[in-house]
Scaffold this active site. Structure first.
Site, mmCIF file in Angstrom:
data_model
loop_
_atom_site.group_PDB
_atom_site.id
_atom_site.type_symbol
_atom_site.label_atom_id
_atom_site.label_comp_id
_atom_site.label_asym_id
_atom_site.label_seq_id
_atom_site.Cartn_x
_atom_site.Cartn_y
_atom_site.Cartn_z
ATOM 1 N N ILE A 1 12.027 22.549 39.223
ATOM 2 C CA ILE A 1 10.905 22.923 38.364
ATOM 3 C C ILE A 1 9.876 23.762 39.121
ATOM 4 C CG2 ILE A 1 9.611 20.785 38.825
ATOM 5 C CD1 ILE A 1 8.756 20.835 35.875
ATOM 6 N N ASN A 2 9.707 23.481 40.413
ATOM 7 C CA ASN A 2 8.737 24.235 41.213
ATOM 8 C C ASN A 2 9.239 25.637 41.525
ATOM 9 O OD1 ASN A 2 8.831 21.163 42.788
ATOM 10 N ND2 ASN A 2 7.060 21.748 41.564
ATOM 11 N N HIS B 1 11.257 20.982 44.052
ATOM 12 C CA HIS B 1 12.439 20.761 43.226
ATOM 13 C C HIS B 1 12.570 21.929 42.255
ATOM 14 C CE1 HIS B 1 14.056 16.958 44.516
ATOM 15 N NE2 HIS B 1 12.851 16.395 44.497
ATOM 16 N N ASP C 1 18.511 24.811 40.448
ATOM 17 C CA ASP C 1 19.512 24.115 41.244
ATOM 18 C C ASP C 1 20.900 24.741 41.146
ATOM 19 O OD1 ASP C 1 17.872 22.236 42.362
ATOM 20 O OD2 ASP C 1 18.418 20.607 41.019
#
Length: 381
Positions: free
Chosen positions: A133-134, A131, A161
């Site tokens: 954050i990764n 996601h 994103d």
């Protein structure tokens, strides 16, 4: 008047996050975006009523079970009429479904095939889940967010994103559409959030090389290290944002705060002293009282507003920065165009809503639409 992408037909396969954001950008600009939805809602991590899914605005919808026997054939018929395609599956999924780039470009050599992933279409991490954050962590970006001596702070999911993902994909598709229009040649756009996030931080590569950026959090001008580029709490528990980088703006800030005896602006050793003086001063008034103090000022001051408060701010009202679609207030399309204004043309569609009309607009005859529906393509109109 139509938007700058009027006449462009985009086929978007249902996903979450950056894919829908890219589709929203293109739809806002006038593209006719047809969303290929799953026949029924699945748990994609965010549950809400469809009309509240702002990033799906401007579309019409058809439904299709991509795993069904005739799905690939039906999808390729849609591809043959499209100018661009958006998909956000893991690498290899579209190929296994029979609608990967090779099959689609064979059906439509002019097609711009937009692919949105976190890690990219290849590389050691390509098949792995992740996601925002990764992705921003691996790009070196997350490390820079946070205060001195504290853990990194995720900046919502704006950097991976949306900024480094959906916006970059939308830009990539627009560029490839220009090439396709000029040459008749389609191509694949491989947008990876890890690379997009890294690109957003391009400026810091230069600062790092020049010795002007410390990789210690909270030690630089732009990362809360400087007291005159930070947020301060006010007497009512709210906050204001200060960005007085240039000397003349800093001087006006000090003047408006009626402070004297401060150390020189760039004396880093005395920044804690200056920060304490700012903190004491801002606590003496409420946030809105400070707004009045700084009215008409070039001190680079702004109140820190909530999403709801931002909709009511006089500047945003004057610029018509928000629109109401199906009674839901949301950001207006941006940027602005003088000759081809962008607009939100439709509310987010229910699954299959408007699909038959969209197929007709895409040039499918009634008999062809009936054949597609027998192949599993669903519409509710």
């Amino acid at each position: 008047m139509p938007g700058p992408l009027a006449g462009v037909k985009v086929l978007e396969f249902e996903a979450i996050g950056p894919g829908p954001f890219a589709g929203m950008l293109l739809a806002d600009m006038g593209a006719d975006v047809l969303l290929v939805d799953r026949p029924a809602a699945s748990d994609l991590g965010l549950k809400r009523e469809r009309w509240m899914d702002v990033m799906l605005r401007g579309r019409r919808s058809v439904t299709l079970d991509l795993k069904s026997k005739d799905a690939a054939g039906a999808a390729l018929e849609l591809v043959s009429r499209a100018d661009a395609l958006i998909e956000g599956f893991r690498p290899g999924v579209m190929e296994r479904l029979g609608i990967g780039p090779e099959a689609c470009l064979k059906a439509n050599p002019k097609l711009v095939y937009g692919r949105m992933t976190g890690w990219g279409q290849d590389g050691p991490l390509a098949p792995r889940a992740g996601h925002d954050i990764n992705y921003i962590a691996l790009a070196g970006v997350l490390h820079a967010f946070g205060r001195k001596g504290e853990a990194p702070v995720p900046p919502l999911n704006l950097v991976g994103d949306f900024g480094g993902g959906g916006m970059l994909l939308g830009f990539g598709i627009a560029c490839a559409l220009l090439h396709a229009h000029a040459t008749g040649q389609g191509q694949v756009v491989d947008a990876a959030m890890v690379e997009g996030a890294s690109l957003l931080a391009a400026m810091f590569s230069g600062l790092l090389a020049a010795g002007r950026w410390s990789e210690e959090r909270g030690a630089n001008i732009l990362d809360t290290g400087a007291p005159w580029y930070d947020c301060d709490e006010t007497g009512d528990g709210k906050h204001v944002a200060i960005g007085a980088i240039e000397a003349k703006f800093f001087e006006e800030l000090v003047q408006r705060l009626q402070l004297s005896g401060l150390p020189p602006q760039n004396d880093r050793a005395r920044w804690p002293e200056m920060r304490a003086a700012f903190a004491r001063t801002f606590m003496q008034k409420t946030r809105d009282e400070w707004v009045k103090v700084f009215e008409g000022s070039d001190a680079c001051f702004a109140p820190v507003l909530t999403f709801s408060e931002a909709r009511r701010h006089p500047h945003n009202l004057a610029r018509h920065g928000y629109v109401s679609v199906a009674r839901l207030e949301q950001p207006a399309p941006a940027p602005r165009y003088s000759a081809t204004p962008a607009e939100v043309r439709r509310m987010p569609p229910e699954r299959g809503a408007g699909g038959r009309a969209a197929l007709a607009d895409w040039g499918f005859a009634p008999a062809e639409i009936d054949r597609l529906r027998k192949a599993g393509l669903g519409t509710t109109d």
